[in-house]
Design a protein around this motif. Structure first.
Motif, short mmCIF file in Angstrom:
data_model
loop_
_atom_site.label_atom_id
_atom_site.label_comp_id
_atom_site.label_asym_id
_atom_site.label_seq_id
_atom_site.Cartn_x
_atom_site.Cartn_y
_atom_site.Cartn_z
N PRO A 398 0.85 -1.20 0.00
CA PRO A 398 0.00 0.00 0.00
C PRO A 398 0.88 1.25 0.00
O PRO A 398 1.85 1.33 0.75
CB PRO A 398 -0.80 -0.12 1.29
CG PRO A 398 -0.81 -1.58 1.59
CD PRO A 398 0.50 -2.11 1.10
N THR A 399 0.59 2.18 -0.90
CA THR A 399 1.42 3.37 -1.07
C THR A 399 0.55 4.62 -1.00
O THR A 399 -0.54 4.63 -1.55
CB THR A 399 2.08 3.33 -2.48
OG1 THR A 399 2.72 2.06 -2.62
CG2 THR A 399 3.10 4.42 -2.68
N LEU A 410 -7.46 2.01 -1.97
CA LEU A 410 -7.69 0.76 -1.23
C LEU A 410 -8.61 1.07 -0.06
O LEU A 410 -8.50 2.13 0.55
CB LEU A 410 -6.37 0.23 -0.66
CG LEU A 410 -5.34 -0.34 -1.62
CD1 LEU A 410 -4.12 -0.79 -0.84
CD2 LEU A 410 -5.92 -1.52 -2.38
N ASN A 411 -9.48 0.13 0.25
CA ASN A 411 -10.33 0.31 1.43
C ASN A 411 -9.65 -0.36 2.62
O ASN A 411 -9.71 -1.57 2.77
CB ASN A 411 -11.71 -0.29 1.17
CG ASN A 411 -12.62 -0.12 2.37
OD1 ASN A 411 -12.25 0.56 3.33
ND2 ASN A 411 -13.78 -0.74 2.33
N LEU A 412 -8.96 0.43 3.43
CA LEU A 412 -8.24 -0.15 4.57
C LEU A 412 -9.00 0.04 5.88
O LEU A 412 -8.48 -0.23 6.94
CB LEU A 412 -6.85 0.50 4.70
CG LEU A 412 -5.92 0.28 3.52
CD1 LEU A 412 -4.63 1.04 3.72
CD2 LEU A 412 -5.63 -1.19 3.32
N ASN A 413 -10.25 0.52 5.76
CA ASN A 413 -11.03 0.76 6.97
C ASN A 413 -12.15 -0.25 7.07
O ASN A 413 -13.17 -0.14 6.42
CB ASN A 413 -11.60 2.19 6.90
CG ASN A 413 -12.32 2.55 8.18
OD1 ASN A 413 -12.46 1.70 9.06
ND2 ASN A 413 -12.76 3.79 8.27
#
Ligand code: SF4
Length: 423
Positions: A398-399, A410-413
């Motif tokens: 992930p950047t 990206l959905n990181l939540n």
């Protein structure tokens, strides 16, 4: 008409944003580099192919000489001692062929013009304002401006590109009598980055752009007219314009902008305790609210660029024997250990009867090296498909990138996923 400055299309992204750069940059010499010379050679090969209606491989192994005034076949410049030379190798011919194929696909049935000087002086109200477009194609109702960029640096987009807009104005000026042109298609080819970008501009949009350029050209002419008494008023720091500015290490506006971004407003740089202020600012980073963090993070490329320029300027001055307050040059750390003579070391280990695996670092070649062997036909096409099946690539980490990046976020939540389930 205003005069004085040479308003170069390739630096329009700078002088249109920062008129003062024309004054600050003028005492720095034009620097050449191997990359720039290689680009000149590649452009020469492309134009020769288009003019002679040949493919790039037709010139394999021929040498191109790069001279201050441009490039030529090395065989034609035998009188000049030690010109910089580049050989048309397989790699260069393959990349240039990609560009040739793309240009020719657009040129079929249309008029193709190579290395055209285009003059946009009348549009912007400045004398002697011109550039050379790599390729111009005239269709029934459209002018196309094609630009080859041979570097491996950053991808450049055709949209809102000042250099191509100026070529487009020049092309309209040169060729408007040859058709009823409604728009200009601007195309950037970066074959080494596998990048192709095009944008279409109507004639009306270009005339709006011309009025902006005219305002910049007037500002530049008036600073030169009054001998740059207050050039600081015309300096306007920003990532795009400062990135390649020759004056960035010494530019007072950029220094002020960078320091203010980090520590906040100040009166006089000479009277600020920078170390103490930066310590305070660093301590506060983790407690900053997210919007402020985003604003500061957006400034990181510009700050890094300035630090690099500053560091380069200090090194250059010290190496040139000048003194820079608080710094000196000393002998650096010793390099890594190496054999003074590889053959002697090898013979010595053999005489000690070391085993092969003890003497040598044997490692299987990488996919990149294998691909080179494929290009050299050491690995055949059928063998390559077996090799290819063994190549694997890890997912990218992930950047963090600017919002404008084309990739989806990206959905990181995980909370968002639950919200969706509830819906
Ligand atoms: S460094 Fe930036 S602000 Fe300073 S002259 Fe160059 S472009 Fe302008």
């Amino acid at each position: 008409m205003t005069s004085h400055a040479k308003l170069s299309p390739s630096s329009a992204h700078r002088w249109m944003q920062c008129a003062g750069s024309m004054i600050l940059e003028k005492d720095f010499p034009d620097s050449s580099s191997e990359h720039a010379d290689e680009g000149t050679a590649a452009h020469f090969l492309a134009s020769e192919c288009l003019e002679q209606n040949k493919d790039a491989t037709d010139f394999l192994n021929q040498e191109i000489a790069v001279l201050p005034q441009g490039a030529a076949w090395a065989r034609d410049v035998w009188k000049i001692t030690n010109p910089t030379k580049f050989t048309v190798d397989l790699e260069m011919s393959e990349y240039i062929q990609i560009y040739l194929d793309a240009v020719r696909s657009q040129a079929t049935g249309n008029e193709l013009l190579v290395e055209q000087r285009v003059d946009f002086s009348s549009f912007i109200g400045a004398e002697n304002a011109f550039g050379t477009s790599d390729v111009i194609i005239l269709t029934d109702d459209e002018i196309q401006v094609h630009d080859l960029k041979y570097g491996r640096g950053v991808k450049v987009n055709a949209e809102d590109n000042e250099q191509l807009n100026l070529y487009a104005l020049g092309a309209l000026n040169n060729f408007e009598a040859f058709g009823d042109f409604k728009q200009v298609r601007q195309v950037i080819h970066q074959p080494r980055l596998n990048h192709y970008s095009e944008a279409v501009c109507s004639v009306e949009e270009l005339s709006v752009f011309a009025s902006h350029v005219r305002a910049s050209a007037n500002a530049i002419a008036s600073i030169q007219e009054y001998e740059a008494k207050d050039v600081n008023v015309y300096l306007n720091p920003g990532e795009k314009q400062c990135q390649w500015c020759k004056a960035k290490a010494t530019c007072p506006a950029l220094a002020k902008h960078v320091v203010e971004t980090v520590i906040g407003d100040f009166e006089d740089l000479d009277n600020v305790d920078l170390n103490a202020q930066i310590d305070v600012a660093t301590g506060e980073v983790t407690s900053l609210e997210n919007n402020r963090l985003g604003k500061l993070f957006a400034a990181v490329p510009l700050i890094e660029n300035w630090i690099k320029a500053l560091s380069g300027a200090v090194h250059n001055k010290l190496h040139a024997g000048e003194s820079v307050q608080g710094f000196k040059i000393v002998q650096g750390k010793q390099g890594n250990r190496a054999w003074s003579n590889d053959d002697e070391a090898e013979a010595l280990f053999k005489s000690m009867r070391l085993k092969t695996e003890e003497m040598y670092n044997l490692k299987v070649i990488s996919p990149t090296t294998a691909e080179k062997l494929k290009k050299e036909n050491v690995i055949g096409p059928r063998q390559w498909s077996k090799v290819e099946s063994l190549i694997t690539r890890a997912d990218g980490k992930p950047t963090v990138v600017p919002e404008s990046d084309k990739r989806p976020a990206l959905n990181l939540n995980p909370q968002n996923d639950f919200e969706n389930l509830d819906a």
